[in-house]
Design an enzyme around this catalytic site. Sequence first.
Site, PDB file in Angstrom:
ATOM      1  N   HIS A  33      -7.810  78.439 -54.727  1.00 19.96           N
ATOM      2  CA  HIS A  33      -8.542  77.310 -54.165  1.00 19.96           C
ATOM      3  C   HIS A  33      -7.591  76.324 -53.513  1.00 19.96           C
ATOM      4  CE1 HIS A  33      -7.093  75.762 -58.007  1.00 19.96           C
ATOM      5  NE2 HIS A  33      -7.276  74.543 -57.542  1.00 19.96           N
ATOM      6  N   ASP A  66      -7.447  72.013 -53.239  1.00 20.72           N
ATOM      7  CA  ASP A  66      -8.010  70.954 -54.076  1.00 20.72           C
ATOM      8  C   ASP A  66      -9.004  70.067 -53.341  1.00 20.72           C
ATOM      9  OD1 ASP A  66      -6.616  71.559 -56.428  1.00 20.72           O
ATOM     10  OD2 ASP A  66      -4.810  70.678 -55.586  1.00 20.72           O
ATOM     11  N   HIS A  95      -3.898  77.759 -53.843  1.00 21.97           N
ATOM     12  CA  HIS A  95      -3.165  78.055 -55.071  1.00 21.97           C
ATOM     13  C   HIS A  95      -4.099  78.609 -56.138  1.00 21.97           C
ATOM     14  CE1 HIS A  95      -4.388  73.812 -55.553  1.00 21.97           C
ATOM     15  NE2 HIS A  95      -4.363  73.996 -56.867  1.00 21.97           N
ATOM     16  N   ARG A 123      -0.528  65.514 -63.265  1.00 20.21           N
ATOM     17  CA  ARG A 123      -0.767  65.844 -61.859  1.00 20.21           C
ATOM     18  C   ARG A 123      -1.203  64.608 -61.098  1.00 20.21           C
ATOM     19  NH1 ARG A 123      -4.424  67.541 -58.482  1.00 20.21           N
ATOM     20  NH2 ARG A 123      -4.616  69.666 -57.748  1.00 20.21           N
TER      21      ARG A 123
HETATM   22  C1  SIN Z   1      -4.395  73.372 -60.406  1.00 23.28           C
HETATM   23  O1  SIN Z   1      -5.070  74.274 -59.930  1.00 23.28           O
HETATM   24  O2  SIN Z   1      -4.405  72.248 -59.921  1.00 23.28           O
HETATM   25  C2  SIN Z   1      -3.548  73.615 -61.628  1.00 23.28           C
HETATM   26  C3  SIN Z   1      -2.622  74.729 -61.476  1.00 23.28           C
HETATM   27  C4  SIN Z   1      -1.919  75.046 -62.760  1.00 23.28           C
HETATM   28  O3  SIN Z   1      -2.448  74.744 -63.848  1.00 23.28           O
HETATM   29  O4  SIN Z   1      -0.850  75.636 -62.699  1.00 23.28           O
END
Ligand code: SIN
Length: 300
Positions: free
Chosen positions: A109, A111, A260, A275
């Site tokens: 996906h 974000d 990602h 994050r």
């Molecule tokens: C995410 O998709 O923002 C998290 C990725 C992760 O947990 O490595």
Amino acid sequence: MSGIKVTSLSPALGAEVSGVDLHQPLSPETMAELKAAWNKHFVLRFRGQRLSDPQLLEVTRKFGELDPPGPNPYGKPFLADFPEINVISNVKEGGAPIGNLGDGEAVWHCDMTYIDNPPRGAFLHALEIPPAGGDTFWSNMHLAYETLPEDLKQAIDGKGAIHDSTYNSAGMMRKGMKEITDPREAPGAQHPLVIRHPDTGRAALFLGRRRNSYIVGMGLSESNELLDALWEHATQPHLSFRQVWKLNDLILWDNRSTLHRRDSFDPTSRRVMHRTQIKGPAVTPFTITPDAINAGALAA
Ligand code: SIN
């Protein structure tokens, strides 16, 4: 010269940045080099930088305006003192999750593309990692577009898709949403399938997430067939970089240039990541034929 060293991590994307201490003030020259490296490699990895939450926020602000996390699934920020920080974790304290996304796989996906102005980028900081698993992968959407067969490029020229907001990447239904049976009715934003990078102008495939996606103006099965072909192409291993996390890694990625995903990991182990996100400018379309936009295919 700033003394930073940028070393490529894979043929497709990703670079390791060394020779910089993110706890210290960063000179304009260093910032210019870091931003140039970000626009070139799309994913930057800084190793061995244990940042406090205020330090993580300060570093994020150097790359742009902070963009708060999407709606919290539990109705309140994970960190009361730092609501701009999202927590990605499988850990529960007193039976309550301290973060999002659990320990399962998170599918490919981009974000928050279900809103009109998705983030430009994000940082993920590894505070606790499991002994194995939980690797994160990024795929280069500029290369994906540039290597797309010509018939597929033509097929998506000037077209837009719905980016569904119903589910998160771990398959959890977002608060207040209901099951969608027809992607044409999915809630969320509509974006061009090919966009221009906000800094470089380079074309990138912009797919969001596969579930409940729909190419506006097409029949449902025609849209599904085309989306399947695009997703298969965009997520090939040779277009990707795999991040095997080490404690204190800090990764910065470009949310307009990459997709990602994350591997699952042992639920009995702990993984805690903090994050942050960086606000982006409006998404701008890229078309092969400039009049494709005027033809109405990218209707709002
Ligand atoms: C995410 O998709 O923002 C998290 C990725 C992760 O947990 O490595």
